[in-house]
Scaffold this motif. Structure first.
Motif, PDB file in Angstrom:
ATOM      1  N   ARG A   7       0.833  -1.108   0.264  1.00  0.00           N
ATOM      2  CA  ARG A   7      -0.046  -0.028  -0.043  1.00  0.00           C
ATOM      3  C   ARG A   7       0.808   1.220  -0.034  1.00  0.00           C
ATOM      4  NH1 ARG A   7      -4.779   1.150   4.561  1.00  0.00           N
ATOM      5  NH2 ARG A   7      -6.090   2.465   3.189  1.00  0.00           N
ATOM      6  N   TRP A   8       0.791   2.169  -0.687  1.00  0.00           N
ATOM      7  CA  TRP A   8       1.492   3.377  -0.863  1.00  0.00           C
ATOM      8  C   TRP A   8       2.706   3.101  -1.299  1.00  0.00           C
ATOM      9  CZ3 TRP A   8       0.111   4.487   4.944  1.00  0.00           C
ATOM     10  CH2 TRP A   8      -1.244   4.931   4.990  1.00  0.00           C
ATOM     11  N   GLY A   9       2.717   1.997  -2.422  1.00  0.00           N
ATOM     12  CA  GLY A   9       3.854   2.066  -3.095  1.00  0.00           C
ATOM     13  C   GLY A   9       4.891   3.043  -3.426  1.00  0.00           C
ATOM     14  N   ARG A  10       4.430   4.316  -3.808  1.00  0.00           N
ATOM     15  CA  ARG A  10       5.357   5.249  -4.453  1.00  0.00           C
ATOM     16  C   ARG A  10       6.163   5.954  -2.986  1.00  0.00           C
ATOM     17  NH1 ARG A  10       3.004   8.178  -9.652  1.00  0.00           N
ATOM     18  NH2 ARG A  10       2.959   6.136 -10.808  1.00  0.00           N
ATOM     19  N   PHE A  11       5.189   6.023  -1.923  1.00  0.00           N
ATOM     20  CA  PHE A  11       5.824   6.497  -0.772  1.00  0.00           C
ATOM     21  C   PHE A  11       7.138   5.633  -0.281  1.00  0.00           C
ATOM     22  CE2 PHE A  11       5.664   6.375   4.014  1.00  0.00           C
ATOM     23  CZ  PHE A  11       6.078   7.579   4.350  1.00  0.00           C
ATOM     24  N   TRP A  12       6.757   4.379  -0.418  1.00  0.00           N
ATOM     25  CA  TRP A  12       7.650   3.458   0.291  1.00  0.00           C
ATOM     26  C   TRP A  12       9.204   3.585  -0.825  1.00  0.00           C
ATOM     27  CZ3 TRP A  12       7.182   2.812   5.084  1.00  0.00           C
ATOM     28  CH2 TRP A  12       5.920   2.662   5.565  1.00  0.00           C
ATOM     29  N   TRP A  13       8.863   3.710  -1.877  1.00  0.00           N
ATOM     30  CA  TRP A  13       9.853   3.910  -2.895  1.00  0.00           C
ATOM     31  C   TRP A  13      10.605   5.357  -2.672  1.00  0.00           C
ATOM     32  CZ3 TRP A  13      10.980   7.214  -7.204  1.00  0.00           C
ATOM     33  CH2 TRP A  13      11.977   6.715  -8.045  1.00  0.00           C
ATOM     34  N   LEU A  14      10.166   6.409  -2.143  1.00  0.00           N
ATOM     35  CA  LEU A  14      10.758   7.567  -1.898  1.00  0.00           C
ATOM     36  C   LEU A  14      11.325   7.358  -0.389  1.00  0.00           C
ATOM     37  CD1 LEU A  14       7.882  10.249  -2.766  1.00  0.00           C
ATOM     38  CD2 LEU A  14      10.181   9.665  -3.938  1.00  0.00           C
ATOM     39  N   CYS A  15      10.778   6.404   0.352  1.00  0.00           N
ATOM     40  CA  CYS A  15      11.561   6.394   1.614  1.00  0.00           C
ATOM     41  C   CYS A  15      12.837   5.446   1.381  1.00  0.00           C
ATOM     42  CB  CYS A  15      10.737   5.595   2.731  1.00  0.00           C
ATOM     43  SG  CYS A  15       9.304   6.445   3.287  1.00  0.00           S
ATOM     44  N   ASP A  16      12.820   4.602   0.460  1.00  0.00           N
ATOM     45  CA  ASP A  16      13.990   3.801  -0.014  1.00  0.00           C
ATOM     46  C   ASP A  16      14.980   4.736  -0.229  1.00  0.00           C
ATOM     47  OD1 ASP A  16      12.545   1.490   0.537  1.00  0.00           O
ATOM     48  OD2 ASP A  16      12.203   1.100  -1.693  1.00  0.00           O
ATOM     49  N   TRP A  17      14.563   5.678  -1.314  1.00  0.00           N
ATOM     50  CA  TRP A  17      15.656   6.538  -1.929  1.00  0.00           C
ATOM     51  C   TRP A  17      16.210   7.595  -0.678  1.00  0.00           C
ATOM     52  CZ3 TRP A  17      18.659   6.490  -5.883  1.00  0.00           C
ATOM     53  CH2 TRP A  17      18.424   5.649  -7.008  1.00  0.00           C
ATOM     54  N   ALA A  18      15.496   7.976   0.205  1.00  0.00           N
ATOM     55  CA  ALA A  18      15.851   8.900   1.472  1.00  0.00           C
ATOM     56  C   ALA A  18      16.873   7.982   2.270  1.00  0.00           C
ATOM     57  CB  ALA A  18      14.551   9.229   2.139  1.00  0.00           C
ATOM     58  N   ILE A  19      16.410   6.742   2.432  1.00  0.00           N
ATOM     59  CA  ILE A  19      17.526   5.933   3.242  1.00  0.00           C
ATOM     60  C   ILE A  19      18.874   5.869   2.575  1.00  0.00           C
ATOM     61  CG2 ILE A  19      17.799   3.581   4.286  1.00  0.00           C
ATOM     62  CD1 ILE A  19      14.941   3.561   4.804  1.00  0.00           C
ATOM     63  N   LEU A  20      18.653   5.658   1.307  1.00  0.00           N
ATOM     64  CA  LEU A  20      20.059   5.322   0.518  1.00  0.00           C
ATOM     65  C   LEU A  20      20.791   6.716   0.465  1.00  0.00           C
ATOM     66  CD1 LEU A  20      21.719   3.543  -1.161  1.00  0.00           C
ATOM     67  CD2 LEU A  20      20.412   4.455  -3.193  1.00  0.00           C
ATOM     68  N   ILE A  21      20.167   7.478   0.399  1.00  0.00           N
ATOM     69  CA  ILE A  21      20.869   8.962   0.391  1.00  0.00           C
ATOM     70  C   ILE A  21      21.576   9.302   1.599  1.00  0.00           C
ATOM     71  CG2 ILE A  21      20.788  11.632  -0.047  1.00  0.00           C
ATOM     72  CD1 ILE A  21      18.912  10.747  -2.048  1.00  0.00           C
ATOM     73  N   ALA A  22      20.862   9.164   2.616  1.00  0.00           N
ATOM     74  CA  ALA A  22      21.140   9.437   4.135  1.00  0.00           C
ATOM     75  C   ALA A  22      22.449   8.473   4.591  1.00  0.00           C
ATOM     76  CB  ALA A  22      20.004   9.185   5.128  1.00  0.00           C
ATOM     77  N   VAL A  23      22.351   7.152   4.290  1.00  0.00           N
ATOM     78  CA  VAL A  23      23.258   6.207   4.557  1.00  0.00           C
ATOM     79  C   VAL A  23      24.656   6.767   3.727  1.00  0.00           C
ATOM     80  CG1 VAL A  23      24.179   3.864   4.237  1.00  0.00           C
ATOM     81  CG2 VAL A  23      21.925   4.316   5.263  1.00  0.00           C
ATOM     82  N   PHE A  45      31.082   0.156  13.653  1.00  0.00           N
ATOM     83  CA  PHE A  45      29.804  -0.208  14.176  1.00  0.00           C
ATOM     84  C   PHE A  45      28.875   0.815  13.412  1.00  0.00           C
ATOM     85  CE2 PHE A  45      26.315   0.595  17.426  1.00  0.00           C
ATOM     86  CZ  PHE A  45      26.036  -0.756  17.277  1.00  0.00           C
ATOM     87  N   LEU A  46      29.044   2.115  13.343  1.00  0.00           N
ATOM     88  CA  LEU A  46      27.902   2.743  12.455  1.00  0.00           C
ATOM     89  C   LEU A  46      27.692   2.443  11.146  1.00  0.00           C
ATOM     90  CD1 LEU A  46      28.776   6.295  14.192  1.00  0.00           C
ATOM     91  CD2 LEU A  46      26.663   4.877  14.542  1.00  0.00           C
ATOM     92  N   HIS A  47      28.749   2.105  10.380  1.00  0.00           N
ATOM     93  CA  HIS A  47      28.725   1.612   9.046  1.00  0.00           C
ATOM     94  C   HIS A  47      28.073   0.247   9.032  1.00  0.00           C
ATOM     95  CE1 HIS A  47      31.980   4.625   8.009  1.00  0.00           C
ATOM     96  NE2 HIS A  47      31.279   4.404   6.748  1.00  0.00           N
ATOM     97  N   PHE A  48      28.353  -0.632   9.949  1.00  0.00           N
ATOM     98  CA  PHE A  48      27.814  -1.891   9.858  1.00  0.00           C
ATOM     99  C   PHE A  48      26.248  -1.868  10.184  1.00  0.00           C
ATOM    100  CE2 PHE A  48      26.168  -5.560  12.444  1.00  0.00           C
ATOM    101  CZ  PHE A  48      26.294  -6.757  11.301  1.00  0.00           C
ATOM    102  N   THR A  49      25.887  -1.113  11.218  1.00  0.00           N
ATOM    103  CA  THR A  49      24.316  -0.869  11.313  1.00  0.00           C
ATOM    104  C   THR A  49      23.676  -0.542  10.388  1.00  0.00           C
ATOM    105  OG1 THR A  49      24.989  -0.797  13.724  1.00  0.00           O
ATOM    106  CG2 THR A  49      22.826  -0.058  13.370  1.00  0.00           C
ATOM    107  N   ALA A  50      24.243   0.747   9.692  1.00  0.00           N
ATOM    108  CA  ALA A  50      23.564   1.215   8.612  1.00  0.00           C
ATOM    109  C   ALA A  50      23.276   0.453   7.470  1.00  0.00           C
ATOM    110  CB  ALA A  50      24.267   2.646   8.174  1.00  0.00           C
ATOM    111  N   TYR A  51      24.543  -0.240   7.043  1.00  0.00           N
ATOM    112  CA  TYR A  51      24.501  -1.134   5.824  1.00  0.00           C
ATOM    113  C   TYR A  51      23.441  -2.563   6.365  1.00  0.00           C
ATOM    114  CZ  TYR A  51      27.192   1.859   3.343  1.00  0.00           C
ATOM    115  OH  TYR A  51      27.906   2.908   2.716  1.00  0.00           O
TER     116      TYR A  51
END
Length: 66
Positions: A7-23, A45-51
């Motif tokens: 449900r709300w596929g485009r919203f989740w897709w935008l969240c995917d990109w936001a997470i990717l850019i933040a990491v 530890f931060l790198h391992f957790t984020a990825y």
């Protein structure tokens, strides 16, 4: 692309990109410029957790290829 049954596929897709850019940006920022609350954690530890969290997130949000 995103999973059609979500449900709300485009919203989740935008969240995917936001997470990717933040990491990616968080990985490129030098440790001395990080906020003090994050700075006392070990960099590895931060790198391992984020990825790990990003892999977990994308495993559930992207459609599986056949």
């Amino acid at each position: 692309m995103w999973r059609k049954e979500l449900r709300w596929g485009r919203f989740w897709w935008l969240c995917d990109w936001a997470i990717l850019i933040a990491v990616v940006l968080g990985s490129l920022i030098p440790p001395r410029e990080m906020p003090h609350s994050i700075g006392w954690f070990n960099d590895k530890f931060l790198h391992f957790t984020a990825y790990f969290l990003m892999a977990f997130w994308f495993a559930g949000s992207l459609e599986r290829r056949r």
